[in-house]
Design a protein around this motif. Structure first.
Motif, PDB file in Angstrom:
ATOM      1  N   GLY A 242       4.300   0.645   2.178  1.00  0.00           N
ATOM      2  CA  GLY A 242       5.044  -0.602   2.288  1.00  0.00           C
ATOM      3  C   GLY A 242       4.144  -1.816   2.267  1.00  0.00           C
ATOM      4  N   LYS A 243       4.657  -2.909   2.839  1.00  0.00           N
ATOM      5  CA  LYS A 243       3.965  -4.203   2.811  1.00  0.00           C
ATOM      6  C   LYS A 243       2.741  -4.226   3.723  1.00  0.00           C
ATOM      7  CE  LYS A 243       8.202  -6.878   2.368  1.00  0.00           C
ATOM      8  NZ  LYS A 243       9.008  -7.904   3.036  1.00  0.00           N
ATOM      9  N   VAL A 244       1.730  -4.959   3.277  1.00  0.00           N
ATOM     10  CA  VAL A 244       0.594  -5.290   4.138  1.00  0.00           C
ATOM     11  C   VAL A 244       1.031  -6.518   4.937  1.00  0.00           C
ATOM     12  CG1 VAL A 244      -1.806  -6.042   4.210  1.00  0.00           C
ATOM     13  CG2 VAL A 244      -1.075  -4.375   2.483  1.00  0.00           C
ATOM     14  N   GLU A 245       0.996  -6.391   6.252  1.00  0.00           N
ATOM     15  CA  GLU A 245       1.405  -7.479   7.147  1.00  0.00           C
ATOM     16  C   GLU A 245       0.190  -8.329   7.532  1.00  0.00           C
ATOM     17  OE1 GLU A 245       4.488  -8.061   7.756  1.00  0.00           O
ATOM     18  OE2 GLU A 245       5.396  -6.170   7.099  1.00  0.00           O
TER      19      GLU A 245
ATOM     20  N   THR B  90      -0.867  -9.102  10.307  1.00  0.00           N
ATOM     21  CA  THR B  90      -1.542  -8.529  11.481  1.00  0.00           C
ATOM     22  C   THR B  90      -2.372  -7.296  11.162  1.00  0.00           C
ATOM     23  OG1 THR B  90       0.465  -7.281  11.973  1.00  0.00           O
ATOM     24  CG2 THR B  90       0.188  -9.408  13.100  1.00  0.00           C
ATOM     25  N   ASP B  91      -2.272  -6.771   9.946  1.00  0.00           N
ATOM     26  CA  ASP B  91      -3.058  -5.597   9.555  1.00  0.00           C
ATOM     27  C   ASP B  91      -4.499  -6.017   9.270  1.00  0.00           C
ATOM     28  OD1 ASP B  91      -0.873  -3.761   9.634  1.00  0.00           O
ATOM     29  OD2 ASP B  91      -0.232  -4.450   7.644  1.00  0.00           O
ATOM     30  N   ALA B  92      -5.463  -5.293   9.851  1.00  0.00           N
ATOM     31  CA  ALA B  92      -6.876  -5.627   9.685  1.00  0.00           C
ATOM     32  C   ALA B  92      -7.375  -5.360   8.267  1.00  0.00           C
ATOM     33  CB  ALA B  92      -7.712  -4.850  10.698  1.00  0.00           C
ATOM     34  N   SER B  93      -6.745  -4.410   7.565  1.00  0.00           N
ATOM     35  CA  SER B  93      -7.174  -4.047   6.214  1.00  0.00           C
ATOM     36  C   SER B  93      -6.014  -3.340   5.516  1.00  0.00           C
ATOM     37  CB  SER B  93      -8.382  -3.098   6.281  1.00  0.00           C
ATOM     38  OG  SER B  93      -7.986  -1.849   6.834  1.00  0.00           O
ATOM     39  N   PRO B  94      -6.098  -3.168   4.207  1.00  0.00           N
ATOM     40  CA  PRO B  94      -5.055  -2.398   3.519  1.00  0.00           C
ATOM     41  C   PRO B  94      -4.946  -0.966   4.064  1.00  0.00           C
ATOM     42  CG  PRO B  94      -6.345  -3.625   1.923  1.00  0.00           C
ATOM     43  CD  PRO B  94      -7.037  -3.772   3.249  1.00  0.00           C
ATOM     44  N   GLU B  95      -6.079  -0.371   4.392  1.00  0.00           N
ATOM     45  CA  GLU B  95      -6.068   0.989   4.933  1.00  0.00           C
ATOM     46  C   GLU B  95      -5.360   1.037   6.281  1.00  0.00           C
ATOM     47  OE1 GLU B  95      -8.768  -0.577   3.729  1.00  0.00           O
ATOM     48  OE2 GLU B  95      -9.265   0.614   1.946  1.00  0.00           O
ATOM     49  N   ASP B  96      -5.573   0.030   7.128  1.00  0.00           N
ATOM     50  CA  ASP B  96      -4.865  -0.037   8.415  1.00  0.00           C
ATOM     51  C   ASP B  96      -3.363  -0.212   8.186  1.00  0.00           C
ATOM     52  OD1 ASP B  96      -7.126   0.344   9.953  1.00  0.00           O
ATOM     53  OD2 ASP B  96      -7.435  -1.797  10.330  1.00  0.00           O
ATOM     54  N   ALA B  97      -3.005  -1.010   7.202  1.00  0.00           N
ATOM     55  CA  ALA B  97      -1.590  -1.184   6.863  1.00  0.00           C
ATOM     56  C   ALA B  97      -0.985   0.148   6.429  1.00  0.00           C
ATOM     57  CB  ALA B  97      -1.435  -2.224   5.754  1.00  0.00           C
ATOM     58  N   LEU B  98      -1.731   0.894   5.648  1.00  0.00           N
ATOM     59  CA  LEU B  98      -1.239   2.186   5.177  1.00  0.00           C
ATOM     60  C   LEU B  98      -1.043   3.159   6.342  1.00  0.00           C
ATOM     61  CD1 LEU B  98      -0.366   3.897   2.831  1.00  0.00           C
ATOM     62  CD2 LEU B  98      -2.759   4.519   2.477  1.00  0.00           C
ATOM     63  N   ARG B  99      -1.999   3.210   7.240  1.00  0.00           N
ATOM     64  CA  ARG B  99      -1.855   4.091   8.415  1.00  0.00           C
ATOM     65  C   ARG B  99      -0.629   3.687   9.244  1.00  0.00           C
ATOM     66  NH1 ARG B  99      -7.365   2.972   8.383  1.00  0.00           N
ATOM     67  NH2 ARG B  99      -8.587   4.699   7.571  1.00  0.00           N
ATOM     68  N   ARG B 100      -0.403   2.380   9.417  1.00  0.00           N
ATOM     69  CA  ARG B 100       0.771   1.898  10.146  1.00  0.00           C
ATOM     70  C   ARG B 100       2.051   2.318   9.436  1.00  0.00           C
ATOM     71  NH1 ARG B 100       3.754  -1.916   8.789  1.00  0.00           N
ATOM     72  NH2 ARG B 100       2.202  -3.043   7.550  1.00  0.00           N
TER      73      ARG B 100
ATOM     74  N   HIS C 233       0.859  -6.895  -5.746  1.00  0.00           N
ATOM     75  CA  HIS C 233      -0.355  -6.083  -5.861  1.00  0.00           C
ATOM     76  C   HIS C 233      -0.103  -4.811  -5.055  1.00  0.00           C
ATOM     77  CE1 HIS C 233      -4.800  -5.422  -5.989  1.00  0.00           C
ATOM     78  NE2 HIS C 233      -4.490  -4.690  -4.933  1.00  0.00           N
ATOM     79  N   GLN C 234      -0.171  -3.635  -5.719  1.00  0.00           N
ATOM     80  CA  GLN C 234       0.058  -2.368  -5.036  1.00  0.00           C
ATOM     81  C   GLN C 234      -1.164  -1.479  -5.183  1.00  0.00           C
ATOM     82  OE1 GLN C 234       4.015  -0.389  -5.018  1.00  0.00           O
ATOM     83  NE2 GLN C 234       4.337  -1.591  -6.877  1.00  0.00           N
ATOM     84  N   ASP C 235      -1.684  -1.008  -4.037  1.00  0.00           N
ATOM     85  CA  ASP C 235      -2.764  -0.032  -4.021  1.00  0.00           C
ATOM     86  C   ASP C 235      -2.190   1.323  -3.663  1.00  0.00           C
ATOM     87  OD1 ASP C 235      -4.893  -1.750  -4.675  1.00  0.00           O
ATOM     88  OD2 ASP C 235      -5.154  -2.354  -2.594  1.00  0.00           O
ATOM     89  N   PHE C 236      -2.513   2.334  -4.456  1.00  0.00           N
ATOM     90  CA  PHE C 236      -2.068   3.703  -4.237  1.00  0.00           C
ATOM     91  C   PHE C 236      -3.275   4.543  -3.818  1.00  0.00           C
ATOM     92  CE2 PHE C 236       0.945   1.785  -7.057  1.00  0.00           C
ATOM     93  CZ  PHE C 236       2.164   2.329  -6.697  1.00  0.00           C
TER      94      PHE C 236
ATOM     95  N   VAL D 169       0.850  -1.184   0.000  1.00  0.00           N
ATOM     96  CA  VAL D 169       0.000   0.000   0.000  1.00  0.00           C
ATOM     97  C   VAL D 169       0.886   1.234   0.000  1.00  0.00           C
ATOM     98  CG1 VAL D 169      -2.050  -1.014   1.067  1.00  0.00           C
ATOM     99  CG2 VAL D 169      -0.204  -0.181   2.520  1.00  0.00           C
ATOM    100  N   ARG D 170       0.452   2.275  -0.662  1.00  0.00           N
ATOM    101  CA  ARG D 170       1.204   3.530  -0.749  1.00  0.00           C
ATOM    102  C   ARG D 170       0.221   4.691  -0.687  1.00  0.00           C
ATOM    103  NH1 ARG D 170       6.172   1.987  -0.889  1.00  0.00           N
ATOM    104  NH2 ARG D 170       6.739   0.179  -2.115  1.00  0.00           N
ATOM    105  N   ALA D 171       0.721   5.850  -0.243  1.00  0.00           N
ATOM    106  CA  ALA D 171      -0.157   7.021  -0.121  1.00  0.00           C
ATOM    107  C   ALA D 171       0.485   8.256  -0.711  1.00  0.00           C
ATOM    108  CB  ALA D 171      -0.507   7.285   1.341  1.00  0.00           C
ATOM    109  N   VAL D 172      -0.265   8.929  -1.583  1.00  0.00           N
ATOM    110  CA  VAL D 172       0.081  10.285  -1.987  1.00  0.00           C
ATOM    111  C   VAL D 172      -0.423  11.153  -0.841  1.00  0.00           C
ATOM    112  CG1 VAL D 172      -0.310  12.133  -3.649  1.00  0.00           C
ATOM    113  CG2 VAL D 172      -0.154   9.747  -4.431  1.00  0.00           C
ATOM    114  N   LEU D 173       0.508  11.644  -0.030  1.00  0.00           N
ATOM    115  CA  LEU D 173       0.175  12.404   1.172  1.00  0.00           C
ATOM    116  C   LEU D 173       0.177  13.892   0.847  1.00  0.00           C
ATOM    117  CD1 LEU D 173       2.385  10.401   3.669  1.00  0.00           C
ATOM    118  CD2 LEU D 173      -0.109  10.337   3.504  1.00  0.00           C
TER     119      LEU D 173
END
Length: 143
Positions: free
Chosen positions: A35-38, A40-50, A75-78, A5-9
């Motif tokens: 970075g990577k979705v682990e 332990t991450d509840a969702s891709p969005e939670d992974a992104l926040r982490r 698989h990469q979500d932006f 997961v990646r974010a345009v901040l």
């Protein structure tokens, strides 16, 4: 398949935060925070926040999914996200302490096509998508 997961901040200054990578033997390049979705991450969005917390000690407000890139093994979500505060000195990601990983520099880049064209943003496929979104005002919703 590896999920990332990646974010345009987008900042209050109408800039975006990018990480400049300097590694021995290759030209500098820039990447979007994430970075990577682990497991332990509840969702891709939670992974992104982490990942945002780890990489820049900030809290992101996710606005929307911008683009997905999928290959045979990745698989990469932006996402488009807002960020008000961050502190690069307080980053905690494990990659920052690993020997031989090179330098990570946080930079604020204007939300303009000229600024995107001036950096070697990777992956190039997403750089083209981001440039197009900026050219057509597609990131204005983050303000």
């Amino acid at each position: 398949m590896q999920k990332r997961v990646r974010a345009v901040l987008v900042t209050p200054n109408d800039t975006m935060l990018l990480i400049k990578r300097i590694r021995p033997g290759i030209p500098a390049y820039w990447v979007i925070v994430g970075g990577k979705v682990e497991p332990t991450d509840a969702s891709p969005e939670d992974a992104l926040r982490r990942e945002v917390r780890e990489e820049i000690a900030g809290e992101a407000e996710i606005v929307s999914l911008l683009h997905t890139i999928e290959t045979d093994d990745e698989h990469q979500d932006f996402y488009l996200a807002r960020i008000e505060k961050w502190n690069f000195a307080d980053r905690t990601g494990p990659e920052f302490s690993q020997e031989g990983r090179g330098e990570y520099l946080l930079e604020e880049i204007p939300l303009t096509t000229a600024a995107i064209d001036a950096v070697n943003l990777l992956p190039q496929q997403f750089a083209a998508v981001l440039r197009e979104a900026v050219a057509h005002g597609g990131l204005l919703t983050a303000r």
